[in-house]
Design an enzyme around this catalytic site. Structure first.
Site, mmCIF file in Angstrom:
data_model
loop_
_atom_site.group_PDB
_atom_site.id
_atom_site.type_symbol
_atom_site.label_atom_id
_atom_site.label_comp_id
_atom_site.label_asym_id
_atom_site.label_seq_id
_atom_site.Cartn_x
_atom_site.Cartn_y
_atom_site.Cartn_z
ATOM 1 N N HIS A 1 -0.716 0.041 -9.846
ATOM 2 C CA HIS A 1 -1.393 -0.884 -8.912
ATOM 3 C C HIS A 1 -1.921 -2.109 -9.671
ATOM 4 C CE1 HIS A 1 -3.674 -1.081 -4.838
ATOM 5 N NE2 HIS A 1 -3.486 -2.292 -5.327
ATOM 6 N N ARG B 1 0.848 -1.195 0.000
ATOM 7 C CA ARG B 1 0.000 0.000 0.000
ATOM 8 C C ARG B 1 0.879 1.239 0.000
ATOM 9 N NH1 ARG B 1 -3.477 -2.799 -1.577
ATOM 10 N NH2 ARG B 1 -5.500 -3.257 -0.647
HETATM 11 P P1 NAP Z 1 -1.702 -11.673 4.775
HETATM 12 O O1 NAP Z 1 -1.880 -13.067 4.311
HETATM 13 O O2 NAP Z 1 -2.670 -11.118 5.754
HETATM 14 O O3 NAP Z 1 -0.223 -11.574 5.358
HETATM 15 C C1 NAP Z 1 0.223 -10.474 6.080
HETATM 16 C C2 NAP Z 1 1.647 -10.728 6.593
HETATM 17 O O4 NAP Z 1 2.115 -9.526 7.216
HETATM 18 C C3 NAP Z 1 1.688 -11.827 7.656
HETATM 19 O O5 NAP Z 1 2.862 -12.586 7.528
HETATM 20 C C4 NAP Z 1 1.736 -11.035 8.962
HETATM 21 O O6 NAP Z 1 2.396 -11.687 10.029
HETATM 22 C C5 NAP Z 1 2.561 -9.844 8.534
HETATM 23 N N1 NAP Z 1 2.319 -8.705 9.425
HETATM 24 C C6 NAP Z 1 1.167 -8.037 9.657
HETATM 25 N N2 NAP Z 1 1.349 -7.070 10.565
HETATM 26 C C7 NAP Z 1 2.648 -7.127 10.912
HETATM 27 C C8 NAP Z 1 3.436 -6.399 11.829
HETATM 28 N N3 NAP Z 1 2.940 -5.405 12.570
HETATM 29 N N4 NAP Z 1 4.742 -6.737 11.937
HETATM 30 C C9 NAP Z 1 5.256 -7.753 11.231
HETATM 31 N N5 NAP Z 1 4.558 -8.481 10.338
HETATM 32 C C10 NAP Z 1 3.269 -8.173 10.194
HETATM 33 O O7 NAP Z 1 -1.720 -10.661 3.542
HETATM 34 P P2 NAP Z 1 -1.436 -10.977 1.999
HETATM 35 O O8 NAP Z 1 -2.576 -11.675 1.371
HETATM 36 O O9 NAP Z 1 -0.102 -11.607 1.891
HETATM 37 O O10 NAP Z 1 -1.404 -9.492 1.389
HETATM 38 C C11 NAP Z 1 -0.535 -8.508 1.877
HETATM 39 C C12 NAP Z 1 -0.934 -7.138 1.350
HETATM 40 O O11 NAP Z 1 -0.627 -7.037 -0.037
HETATM 41 C C13 NAP Z 1 -2.424 -6.835 1.395
HETATM 42 O O12 NAP Z 1 -2.835 -6.435 2.689
HETATM 43 C C14 NAP Z 1 -2.554 -5.717 0.377
HETATM 44 O O13 NAP Z 1 -2.384 -4.465 1.000
HETATM 45 C C15 NAP Z 1 -1.385 -5.966 -0.574
HETATM 46 N N6 NAP Z 1 -1.845 -6.344 -1.935
HETATM 47 C C16 NAP Z 1 -1.436 -5.576 -2.982
HETATM 48 C C17 NAP Z 1 -1.827 -5.936 -4.256
HETATM 49 C C18 NAP Z 1 -1.371 -5.139 -5.449
HETATM 50 O O14 NAP Z 1 -1.841 -5.382 -6.564
HETATM 51 N N7 NAP Z 1 -0.433 -4.212 -5.299
HETATM 52 C C19 NAP Z 1 -2.624 -7.060 -4.475
HETATM 53 C C20 NAP Z 1 -3.026 -7.806 -3.373
HETATM 54 C C21 NAP Z 1 -2.619 -7.441 -2.096
HETATM 55 P P3 NAP Z 1 1.795 -13.072 10.657
HETATM 56 O O15 NAP Z 1 2.026 -14.110 9.577
HETATM 57 O O16 NAP Z 1 2.610 -13.296 11.856
HETATM 58 O O17 NAP Z 1 0.338 -12.810 10.902
HETATM 59 C C1 GLV Z 2 -5.238 -5.139 -4.102
HETATM 60 O O1 GLV Z 2 -4.507 -4.223 -3.853
HETATM 61 C C2 GLV Z 2 -5.770 -6.026 -3.126
HETATM 62 O O2 GLV Z 2 -5.634 -5.730 -1.929
HETATM 63 O O3 GLV Z 2 -6.339 -7.058 -3.512
#
Ligand code: NAP
Ligand code: GLV
Length: 306
Positions: free
Chosen positions: A269, A221
């Site tokens: 994005h 983000r």
């Molecule tokens: P997720 O499965 O919820 O994983 C989040 C990770 O971050 C987990 O490993 C979590 O730790 C860690 N985390 C959260 N808070 C933390 C903190 N305070 N300190 C250290 N580690 C922390 O999320 P995801 O599905 O991988 O997605 C991640 C992000 O990618 C989304 O929230 C979104 O903003 C972004 N995204 C971007 C796009 C794009 O097109 N640019 C697309 C999709 C998503 P734990 O494992 O210990 O819980």
């Molecule tokens: C895109 O940024 C998503 O969070 O799926």
């Protein structure tokens, strides 16, 4: 069972057709102000009015992985909030991040410049061992990205809130290990959710702790990054460059300095897009499971913020 669909900037018709095919027994409609109460909602960037009116929802299904914008709204307390759980995003994110790391490591932009100047030039090969990659966030997307980078034999570090064990990835967790994680990394990939703890985490202090000649890839983000700090570190040559897919304001304003910056590569994005068919299948399966009283993956812990 009634399902309401409220996704801004989304072509609703193919979603409605796909959802009706996947859940033929459900009544599925596009939300309009004043619509009858539904059991479940499928949403992206809905207005607060939507939740004010649909206050009895059992399930709220986001058609994305990040729920930071949804959590800024007042959601019905009793409803379960469910994010997309991979649904084809992890492989896209792995593709995107690997190409950004490899493009930087292999100096492919430099070769492109040489070629456009008509020059057949070789640059000294660089060593992977000198390019350890740190992945912030080892969740659904971060874990896949870290393992894809490990397949290319980069040294990979990962940082998460709780300890994680992933083959080929050196794990760090929690605030106490953050500085050691940064000091062990030269390329930094951000895949954290945007929460109160992670907002502005990419700032002068954290980015300065990376190894000399560091490179930033932000695919999570825009509000994770203090933009002026990045510009200052690029100008002072403490950072070698950045690939940015997400921004504080999107679309990125046309007068923003990132557009013309020679050390920044931008994309709009698009690193991991929602894939409609896969997402419909996942959401339909979860709605059916919830109706049967079963638990589903991808439920957001609202207090935690992801
Ligand atoms: P997720 O499965 O919820 O994983 C989040 C990770 O971050 C987990 O490993 C979590 O730790 C860690 N985390 C959260 N808070 C933390 C903190 N305070 N300190 C250290 N580690 C922390 O999320 P995801 O599905 O991988 O997605 C991640 C992000 O990618 C989304 O929230 C979104 O903003 C972004 N995204 C971007 C796009 C794009 O097109 N640019 C697309 C999709 C998503 P734990 O494992 O210990 O819980
Ligand atoms: C895109 O940024 C998503 O969070 O799926």
């Amino acid at each position: 069972m009634k399902i309401t669909f409220c996704c801004t900037n989304t072509d609703a018709q193919p979603w409605l057709e796909g959802l009706r095919a996947a859940l033929p027994q459900a009544q599925i409609s596009l939300w309009q102000p004043g619509a009858a109460p539904a059991d479940h909602a499928i949403v992206w960037a809905p207005p607060q009015q939507f939740f004010d009116e649909q206050s009895q929802l059992k399930g709220i299904f986001a058609i994305g992985a990040g729920v930071d914008a949804l959590l800024k709204l007042d959601l019905p307390e009793q409803s379960v909030l469910v994010r997309l759980d991979d649904a084809g995003m992890a492989v896209q994110m792995a593709e995107y991040v690997c190409q950004a790391v490899i493009r930087h490591f292999r100096e492919l932009d430099l070769y492109a410049q040489d070629i456009s100047a008509g020059q057949w030039t070789f640059h000294k090969p660089r060593q992977r061992v000198d390019f350890p990659v740190g992945v912030l966030g080892l969740g659904v997307l971060g874990a896949r990205v870290a393992q894809a980078l490990a397949h290319f034999e980069f040294p990979v570090n990962g940082w998460s809130r709780t300890p994680k064990v992933l083959e080929g990835v050196k794990g760090f967790h929690g605030p106490a290990q953050f500085n050691d994680f940064l000091a062990s990394s030269r390329v930094l990939v951000n895949l954290l959710p945007l929460t109160a703890e992670t907002s502005n985490i990419l700032n002068h202090a954290s980015l300065s702790r990376l190894q000399p000649g560091a490179y930033l890839i932000n695919v999570a983000r825009g509000a994770h990054l203090v933009e002026q700090d990045l510009l200052a570190l690029l100008d002072s040559e403490q950072l070698a460059g950045a690939t940015l897919d997400v921004f504080r304001v999107e679309p990125l304003p046309l007068d923003h300095p990132f557009w013309q910056h020679p050390k920044i590569t931008l994309t709009p994005h698009t690193s991991a897009r929602t894939l409609r068919e896969t997402s419909i299948a996942q959401i339909a399966g979860k709605i059916a499971a919830l109706q049967r009283g079963e638990t589903v993956a991808g439920v957001v812990e609202r207090v935690r913020g992801y």
